[in-house]
Design a protein around this motif. Sequence first.
Motif, PDB file in Angstrom:
ATOM      1  N   PHE A 130       3.882  -8.568   7.946  1.00  0.00           N
ATOM      2  CA  PHE A 130       3.555  -7.340   7.075  1.00  0.00           C
ATOM      3  C   PHE A 130       3.230  -7.611   5.676  1.00  0.00           C
ATOM      4  CE2 PHE A 130       8.134  -7.686   6.709  1.00  0.00           C
ATOM      5  CZ  PHE A 130       8.428  -7.281   5.571  1.00  0.00           C
ATOM      6  N   ASP A 131       2.794  -6.782   4.890  1.00  0.00           N
ATOM      7  CA  ASP A 131       2.260  -6.880   3.459  1.00  0.00           C
ATOM      8  C   ASP A 131       3.201  -5.939   2.632  1.00  0.00           C
ATOM      9  OD1 ASP A 131       0.698  -9.191   4.352  1.00  0.00           O
ATOM     10  OD2 ASP A 131      -1.067  -7.866   4.141  1.00  0.00           O
ATOM     11  N   LEU A 132       3.528  -6.098   1.615  1.00  0.00           N
ATOM     12  CA  LEU A 132       4.167  -4.999   0.981  1.00  0.00           C
ATOM     13  C   LEU A 132       3.585  -4.994  -0.583  1.00  0.00           C
ATOM     14  CD1 LEU A 132       6.713  -3.050   0.562  1.00  0.00           C
ATOM     15  CD2 LEU A 132       8.071  -5.261  -0.056  1.00  0.00           C
ATOM     16  N   GLN A 133       3.353  -3.999  -1.118  1.00  0.00           N
ATOM     17  CA  GLN A 133       2.701  -3.719  -2.683  1.00  0.00           C
ATOM     18  C   GLN A 133       3.423  -2.828  -3.277  1.00  0.00           C
ATOM     19  OE1 GLN A 133      -1.658  -3.152  -2.631  1.00  0.00           O
ATOM     20  NE2 GLN A 133      -1.687  -3.342  -5.023  1.00  0.00           N
ATOM     21  N   PHE A 134       3.630  -3.131  -4.392  1.00  0.00           N
ATOM     22  CA  PHE A 134       4.222  -2.038  -5.498  1.00  0.00           C
ATOM     23  C   PHE A 134       3.167  -1.960  -6.473  1.00  0.00           C
ATOM     24  CE2 PHE A 134       8.179  -4.248  -3.641  1.00  0.00           C
ATOM     25  CZ  PHE A 134       8.703  -3.169  -3.146  1.00  0.00           C
ATOM     26  N   GLY A 168       3.676   3.796  -6.757  1.00  0.00           N
ATOM     27  CA  GLY A 168       3.917   3.745  -5.179  1.00  0.00           C
ATOM     28  C   GLY A 168       4.139   2.346  -4.652  1.00  0.00           C
ATOM     29  N   MET A 169       4.317   2.407  -3.273  1.00  0.00           N
ATOM     30  CA  MET A 169       4.380   1.402  -2.299  1.00  0.00           C
ATOM     31  C   MET A 169       3.564   1.414  -1.342  1.00  0.00           C
ATOM     32  SD  MET A 169       8.063  -0.057  -0.682  1.00  0.00           S
ATOM     33  CE  MET A 169       7.844   1.077   0.654  1.00  0.00           C
ATOM     34  N   SER A 170       2.947   0.411  -0.852  1.00  0.00           N
ATOM     35  CA  SER A 170       1.990   0.374   0.343  1.00  0.00           C
ATOM     36  C   SER A 170       2.671  -0.780   1.096  1.00  0.00           C
ATOM     37  CB  SER A 170       0.775  -0.187  -0.114  1.00  0.00           C
ATOM     38  OG  SER A 170       0.168   0.786  -0.905  1.00  0.00           O
TER      39      SER A 170
END
Length: 175
Positions: A130-134, A168-170
Amino acid sequence: GKSDSLGVELEARWQITDGLSVDGSIGYIDHNLKRFPAADITGTNRNIASVQRPGYQPSTTANAGITYSTPIGSGDTKVTARLGWTYVSEQIAFGNPLTAPFQDATSSNARSLGDAQLRIDDINLGGGEFDLQFWGKKILDKEYVSRGIDFGQLGFGSVIYGDPATYGMSLEFEF
């Protein structure tokens, strides 16, 4: 009508190291209105080019960003951080002050906006990735006019402001 426009746009990207880059662009346009026929209340066509201005056409736009990316841990996981900035010079919504008497009130001032992202890619968890972005958009929470409308014949004008700062966060999964 008749007009001349002269513009230039420059873009650049500099890869400083394997993980660090800087990018940016700047654009400029000079719009010269020579003839703009419009009928007056008697139906006579007149050239109003001297008072007419181009609507929704900023003369200058620019953006810049810095990106840093590096692997973390022993696998394919990497972290990327980016800061970005955009600039748009002032612009008017309605170009004809004869039919838009609230031209100044419905125009947009120049604005600078900032964005930021922090992304972690290819995090391995139990056989899936998984990839996490803020992220944050317009992080300085600058208030600006996005669009305007001039109801000059009705005696008023109104504006719509740009979105406020958002965060946000994705999360993205691969399985």
